[in-house]
Structures are given as structure tokens and as C-alpha cells.
Write an enzyme that holds these catalytic residues in place. Structure first.
Site, PDB file in Angstrom:
ATOM      1  N   ASP A  80       0.829  -1.232   0.131  1.00  0.00           N
ATOM      2  CA  ASP A  80       0.012  -0.017  -0.015  1.00  0.00           C
ATOM      3  C   ASP A  80       0.810   1.230   0.180  1.00  0.00           C
ATOM      4  OD1 ASP A  80      -2.644   1.426   0.321  1.00  0.00           O
ATOM      5  OD2 ASP A  80      -1.896   2.176   2.223  1.00  0.00           O
ATOM      6  N   GLU A 132      -1.591  -5.303  -4.031  1.00  0.00           N
ATOM      7  CA  GLU A 132      -0.936  -4.757  -3.170  1.00  0.00           C
ATOM      8  C   GLU A 132       0.479  -5.473  -2.510  1.00  0.00           C
ATOM      9  OE1 GLU A 132      -3.561  -1.336  -1.156  1.00  0.00           O
ATOM     10  OE2 GLU A 132      -3.454  -3.191  -0.194  1.00  0.00           O
TER      11      GLU A 132
END
Length: 247
Positions: A70, A142
Site C-alpha cells: 500500500d 498490493e
């Protein structure tokens, strides 16, 4: 199924018996090597799989990698936006970044890689369509970004960003990035059909702190899109995207 074979990570055991194949397949789809294969395999492993295989030593799920990924993709996208929009203010850049790397954008990256077929899922997640859930795919993407960063650095991540988010950057340059899918669908439906899309939640899954929502959108009583997301808003956007594709 593809070419008569079950997808890697399917409940028939293919993913359990051939985890190295899943990593090799991911490398082929990314077009780069993942030297730390343990990290790469963890990126493809959902917590539901680990929960159902507690007797296996050394298993790791992808949640910690999601956390790193992220941050890494935010950095990579921020870097590209700074390059492409040298006069944009902080607020404009933040808005564009949020639109580029939202759940929809990440899950579309995952679908372009057919990442769902490579994931190791528990049976419960498998039976509820986990391989197609936008939220699960976005999280896994991610984690894959983190594995790329750990193995090959930021340059390799920037290459993935350029490859898969080029359209989003082009929309940002054209000033249309903030016209979300619901807005685009409403404009199209009203101009072409003189109708307004309607959205309804048809199912909710998971505990209160980690729900996923399924939403349908219809035009003139006909369902034209079905979306899944971690919030009603995300699910509506996913449904609107599919409706736009259909129209």
C-alpha cells in the site's frame, strides 16, 4: 479453467502441490524475476489458507505485505504524478493519487494479471467466490507490489505502474479522472436511454469490521452490472464499471 487445467491454487489441490508454478506464472505475467520466492509465495497466500493449514510449517499470509505494498504503490504513483503534473498543487495530486490507486484500480490490475487464478485460498473463501472479489484482489495486488519491491526495488514497481495505470494517468491528463464510473454511467444512460441507473445491495458478507457488499445496478428494470466491494460505494462503482462495459 484454461486449456483444460484447473487454475493454480484451486481447491483440487493444484495450488497446494505446485506452489513454485504459481510463483513462476506470476513472474511470467509480470515479466520480471521474483528472487525471494518465499516472499512471492506469501504474496499469493490468503489468511484463510493459512488458517486451514496450521499443521504446515513456515506458512505466511499476505497481510503484512499488503501493508508494505500500500505504501509502495502510493510512493510510485506519487512519483509519476509529480513528473507528469509539475505545476499541480498538493491537493490536486492527492486527489489524483486516490483515484488512480483505489480498490477498483488495484483489482483491475490484478484481473489483468489473472492473479485470482494463482492465489492460495481456504475452502470457505473459495466457495464464496474469493478469486473474483475486488477487495481480495486489490489486497493481493498490493502484496504482489510489495514482493516486487522487496525483490527488485522501486524501479520495477514503477514499470508495473506505467504498464497497468497508463490509462488512468491519461485520464488525469485529460482532466476526466474525477468523473467516476457512476457519473459516467448516469451521463451515458440519460443521453442514450433517457433512464437513470438504480443501485441496490443484494448481499453482504463477513463480520461487521470486514464486510464485503454485492450491488446490482439496473436500467429500466434490467440488471446491467454486478459489483463487489469493501464498501457500498466501492461496490456501486464496480457495478457501474461493468454496466459501462456492457453498454
Amino acid at each position: 479453467m484454461r486449456d483444460g487445467h484447473a487454475p493454480l491454487g484451486s481447491p483440487d489441490g493444484a495450488g497446494d502441490e505446485r506452489p513454485a508454478d504459481a510463483v513462476a506464472a506470476l513472474e511470467a505475467r509480470l515479466g520480471l524475476a521474483l528472487p525471494d520466492r518465499a516472499v512471492a509465495l506469501a504474496a499469493l497466500t490468503h489468511k484463510s489458507y493459512v488458517n486451514e493449514h496450521r499443521d504446515e510449517e513456515g506458512l505466511a499470509d499476505n497481510e503484512r505485505l499488503e501493508f508494505l505494498g500500500d505504501a509502495v504503490i502510493d510512493l510510485a504513483v506519487s512519483h509519476r504524478l509529480m513528473e507528469r503534473f509539475p505545476t499541480a498543487r498538493e491537493g490536486e495530486l492527492s486527489k489524483m493519487r486516490a483515484a488512480v490507486v483505489d480498490e477498483q484500480g488495484l483489482s483491475e490490475m490484478a484481473r489483468a494479471l489473472d492473479l485470482g487464478a494463482l492465489l492460495r485460498l481456504g475452502r470457505g473463501e473459495e466457495l464464496t467466490g474469493g478469486r473474483q472479489k475486488s477487495s481480495l484482489l486489490a489486497d493481493a495486488m498490493e502484496a504482489v507490489i510489495a514482493a516486487v519491491f522487496v525483490g527488485s526495488g522501486l524501479g520495477a514497481v514503477l514499470g508495473i505502474v506505467d504498464r497497468f495505470l497508463g490509462e488512468a494517468f491519461a485520464r488525469a491528463a485529460a482532466g476526466t479522472l474525477d468523473r467516476d464510473y457512476k457519473t459516467q454511467l448516469q451521463e451515458l444512460a440519460q443521453s442514450r436511454l433517457r433512464a437513470t441507473p438504480r443501485y441496490r445491495v443484494v448481499a453482504e458478507h463477513g463480520p461487521d469490521h470486514s464486510k464485503t457488499f454485492e450491488v446490482e445496478t439496473d436500467l429500466r428494470g434490467e440488471v446491467v452490472g454486478h459489483g463487489i466491494g469493501r464498501s457500498k460505494k466501492d461496490a456501486e462503482q464496480a457495478a457501474a464499471k461493468l454496466a459501462l462495459d456492457a453498454l
